[in-house]
Scaffold this active site. Structure first.
Site, PDB file in Angstrom:
ATOM      1  N   SER A   1     -10.388  23.288  34.304  1.00  0.00           N
ATOM      2  CA  SER A   1     -11.075  22.127  33.150  1.00  0.00           C
ATOM      3  C   SER A   1     -12.663  22.369  33.407  1.00  0.00           C
ATOM      4  CB  SER A   1     -11.032  22.266  31.773  1.00  0.00           C
ATOM      5  OG  SER A   1     -10.365  21.024  32.689  1.00  0.00           O
ATOM      6  N   LYS A   2     -13.549  22.568  33.104  1.00  0.00           N
ATOM      7  CA  LYS A   2     -14.668  21.709  33.694  1.00  0.00           C
ATOM      8  C   LYS A   2     -14.071  19.728  34.538  1.00  0.00           C
ATOM      9  CE  LYS A   2     -17.551  19.286  30.725  1.00  0.00           C
ATOM     10  NZ  LYS A   2     -18.775  19.140  29.301  1.00  0.00           N
ATOM     11  N   ARG A   3     -13.567  19.101  32.913  1.00  0.00           N
ATOM     12  CA  ARG A   3     -12.947  17.973  34.524  1.00  0.00           C
ATOM     13  C   ARG A   3     -12.630  17.756  35.630  1.00  0.00           C
ATOM     14  NH1 ARG A   3     -11.667  15.137  28.615  1.00  0.00           N
ATOM     15  NH2 ARG A   3     -14.543  14.840  27.899  1.00  0.00           N
TER      16      ARG A   3
END
Length: 513
Positions: free
Chosen positions: A274-276
Site C-alpha cells: 500500500s501507499k503507506r
RNA sequence: GGUCCGUUCAUCUAAGGGUUAGGAUUCAAGAUUUUCAUUCUUGCCAUAGGGGUUCGAAUCCCCUACGGACUACCA
C-alpha cells in the site's frame, strides 16, 4: 482459444494515482498483446462518479507513457483517443458511454435474468447488521429477493409507478440457485463456485444512470471484442458473475479468456502493498510522484527517485513472472518475445526494494559514458558547474561502477569539479602522519618536473621515483589521494590527476602543506 | 463468519515423480585494487506441518496451519 485476434485492455479507475501493481497489470497486458500481434487498449472505468479524482486519468496516461507501454487503441499515451477502425462509435471512457448500458440492463430484465430493486441502501445496511447480530451471513439472493421491494414481489403497476417516481432504484442480477459454475483461468486452471454463495449484484443504478463495474465491464469487453482479460486477483471472486452475465447475454461463444494476476505484497510483514508502506520503508509505490489534490499530500515516484523506466519495467516484469532461464535483464522488446501467461506465478510476490536498486544499477552501467554525461548535466548546472561534455563523460566512466542512480554522481565525483574543502577524518587519521607533509612536498616538486601529464607517463615516473627514493608506496599514494580527493575513495590516482591536469594537481597538493 | 485463491532459502524465483533442491538480491568471508567501488571466489540460508498414493513426492490426493483477496447502489 480460437483464431480470434488478440485484443486486451487495461481498464483502470481514475480514483487516484496508478499503483505499481497496476502498472504491472498494464505491462503484462501490453506484453501479451504485442507477443501475439494484437491490440492493447486503455479504457477508463469511471462509473463511480463519487470517487473521481481530478488528474488521475492524466496521471495514468503519463505513467504508461513513461514506462513505454503505450496503448494502440483507446486513450493512448499521447492523451489522444484512437478509435477502433471497425467501430467508429467506440469511446473509451465509460462515463461517455452512459447511454449504451441501460439497454443491456433492460435486455436482461426482459429475458428474466435481472430485476428492478427498490430497497434503499439504509434498509439493506440494517438487514446486514441484523444478520450479523444473529451471526448469519447476509446474502442478497433467492432466499430474500421475493421478500424485498423488487419487481419480483411487487405488482406490475406498482413497479411501473415506482420506476416513474423514484430515483434510487437499481437493476440487480438474478443469481441462479444452487448451480456449480465451472470456470477456467489461464493462470490458476479450473475454479468452481456454487451460485448459492453469491449475491444478486447491482448492475445499474437509476440514481446516476450508470452501470456498476460488472455490467460495464462485460458489455464493453464484448463490444470491444476483447479476447483476453488479464487483471488483478481481486476480481477472481466476481468471475462467476461475469461468466453468468456472458451466458445471460448469449455471448458465451465469444467470451474472453481470463487470467488473474496475484497481488504485490508488502516487503515486510503481511498484506498487500500500500501507499503507506512506501512512506514507512522509504521506497516509491507509484511510478510517478503524485500530489493528492484534496489533502495536498505528496507521494514519491520511481521516476523522481531516479529510476530508469527500463529498470522499473524490468523489475516489475520479474515480480510474478520468470522466463524459465537465468536471464534477469530484459529490454522491453526482449520481454515481448519471451513473455507467456503460462510462466506467470500463482502466488503473491513481496516487493523487494533492494533488488529494485540492483536493477537500476545494472541499467546505469549499460549506458554509455556520453549518455550518462547528458543525464548528469542538469545536476551540474544546478550547482553552477560548467564543463565540456567530454570531460564529464570521462568522469562518468570512472564513477558509474560506484553509483546506483545518476543522483549519486555528485557525491562520487565532486572532486573532479571542485577542490576538496574538507578532508575525511578517518582517512586523515589513518594516512596523514607527522612526516606526510614533507613527503607530499617532495612529491609535488617531482610532479612539477613532469611535462607529459598523461596517466601512463605519470604512473610510470612516480612509481620509479618512489622506488628510487626507497619510499613506502602506501604512505605516498594514500596521502596523495587525500590531498587530491579529500577522502579515501575513487578511481586510480593517475587517472584522476591526468583528468585534473598538472596545475590543479599541484594546487591541491600545496593546499594541505 | 462465508466464498475463493495461495504456501520452495530473509526476498524474487527454478526444478513438466528420479538433481548433492539450481539461479538472483541481501548478508558474511577471502582474492584483486596502494584507497573506495567494481570484479572474481567461497560461505550462510528453503520444499509450512501431518497423513496417504508410489520402488521413488517439492511435484499427485486429503487434512491441518498460516497468508491473501472478496464479501458496497467501489472498482
Amino acid at each position: 482459444m480460437t483464431t480470434k485476434k488478440v485484443r486486451v485492455r487495461f481498464a483502470p479507475s481514475p480514483t487516484g494515482p496508478l499503483h505499481m501493481g497496476g502498472v504491472r497489470t498494464a505491462l503484462y497486458n501490453y506484453l501479451f498483446a504485442r507477443r501475439h500481434g494484437g491490440d492493447f487498449l486503455l479504457r477508463i472505468e469511471d462509473t463511480d462518479s463519487g470517487r473521481f479524482v481530478p488528474g488521475a486519468e492524466e496521471y495514468i496516461i503519463e505513467a504508461l507513457k513513461w514506462c513505454g507501454i503505450e496503448p494502440n487503441e483507446g486513450l493512448t499515451a499521447d492523451g489522444k483517443v484512437v478509435m477502433d477502425a471497425n467501430n467508429p462509435e467506440a469511446c473509451y471512457r465509460q462515463s461517455a458511454r452512459k447511454p449504451i448500458y441501460r439497454k443491456y440492463a433492460e435486455e436482461l430484465i426482459a429475458a428474466g435474468h435481472a430485476y428492478y430493486a427498490f430497497d434503499t441502501s439504509e434498509a439493506l445496511d440494517a438487514l446486514r447488521k441484523e444478520a450479523e447480530a444473529r451471526k448469519e451471513t447476509f446474502i442478497y439472493n433467492h432466499t430474500i429477493r421475493e421478500h424485498l421491494q423488487t419487481s419480483l414481489s411487487l405488482s406490475t403497476e406498482e413497479v411501473d409507478e415506482r420506476l416513474r417516481t423514484e430515483k434510487h432504484w437499481v437493476v440487480r442480477f438474478k443469481m441462479p440457485e444452487n448451480r456449480e459454475v465451472h470456470m477456467h483461468d489461464l493462470i490458476r486452471g479450473e475454479v468452481k463456485v456454487n451460485t448459492s454463495t453469491l449475491d444478486d449484484k447491482v448492475l445499474w443504478k437509476a440514481a446516476d444512470e450508470l452501470p456498476t463495474y460488472h455490467l460495464a465491464n462485460i458489455v464493453d469487453d464484448h463490444l470491444m471484442n476483447i479476447s483476453h482479460v488479464i487483471r488483478g486477483e481481486e476480481w477472481l471472486p466476481s468471475l462467476p458473475l461475469h461468466y453468468l452475465l456472458y451466458e445471460a447475454f448469449g455471448w458465451t461463444a465469444t467470451q474472453p479468456e481470463f487470467a488473474h494476476l496475484s497481488l504485490l505484497l508488502k516487503p515486510d510483514g503481511k498484506g498487500k502493498l500500500s501507499k503507506r508502506d512506501g512512506d514507512r520503508l522509504g521506497f516509491p509505490v507509484f511510478p510517478l510522484a503524485w500530489k493528492d489534490p484534496v489533502s495536498g499530500e505528496t507521494s514519491r515516484g520511481y521516476r523522481e527517485d531516479g529510476y530508469f523506466p527500463e529498470a522499473f519495467v524490468n523489475l516489475l516484469a520479474l515480480l510474478g513472472w520468470n522466463p524459465g532461464t537465468e536471464q534477469e535483464l530484459f529490454a522491453l522488446d526482449e520481454l515481448v518475445n519471451t513473455f507467456t501467461l503460462e510462466r506467470v506465478v500463482k502466488s503473491g510476490a513481496k516487493f523487494n526494494p533492494e533488488k529494485a536498486q540492483w536493477f537500476n544499477q545494472q541499467y546505469l552501467r549499460q549506458k554509455s559514458d556520453i549518455d550518462l554525461a547528458k543525464l548528469y548535466r542538469s545536476d551540474l548546472e544546478n550547482r553552477k558547474i560548467v564543463y565540456d561534455e567530454e570531460y564529464v563523460a570521462k568522469v562518468c566512466s570512472f564513477i558509474k561502477d560506484r553509483s546506483t542512480f545518476v543522483h549519486d554522481f555528485w557525491e562520487q565525483s565532486a572532486y573532479f569539479f571542485i577542490a576538496p574543502t574538507a578532508y575525511d577524518e578517518k582517512a586523515m587519521q589513518k594516512y596523514w602522519k607527522p612526516e606526510t607533509p614533507a613527503l607530499m612536498s617532495q612529491l609535488s616538486d617531482f610532479l612539477s618536473t613532469i611535462d607529459d601529464f598523461t596517466k601512463e607517463n605519470t604512473e610510470h615516473l612516480v612509481h620509479q621515483w618512489i622506488l628510487d627514493k626507497g619510499l613506502n608506496m602506501g604512505a605516498v599514494m594514500n596521502a596523495f589521494r587525500i590531498s587530491i580527493v579529500g577522502a579515501s575513495k575513487g578511481p586510480g590516482m593517475f587517472d584522476i590527476i591526468a583528468l585534473l591536469g598538472k596545475t590543479e594537481t599541484l594546487k591541491r597538493l600545496s593546499a594541505l602543506l
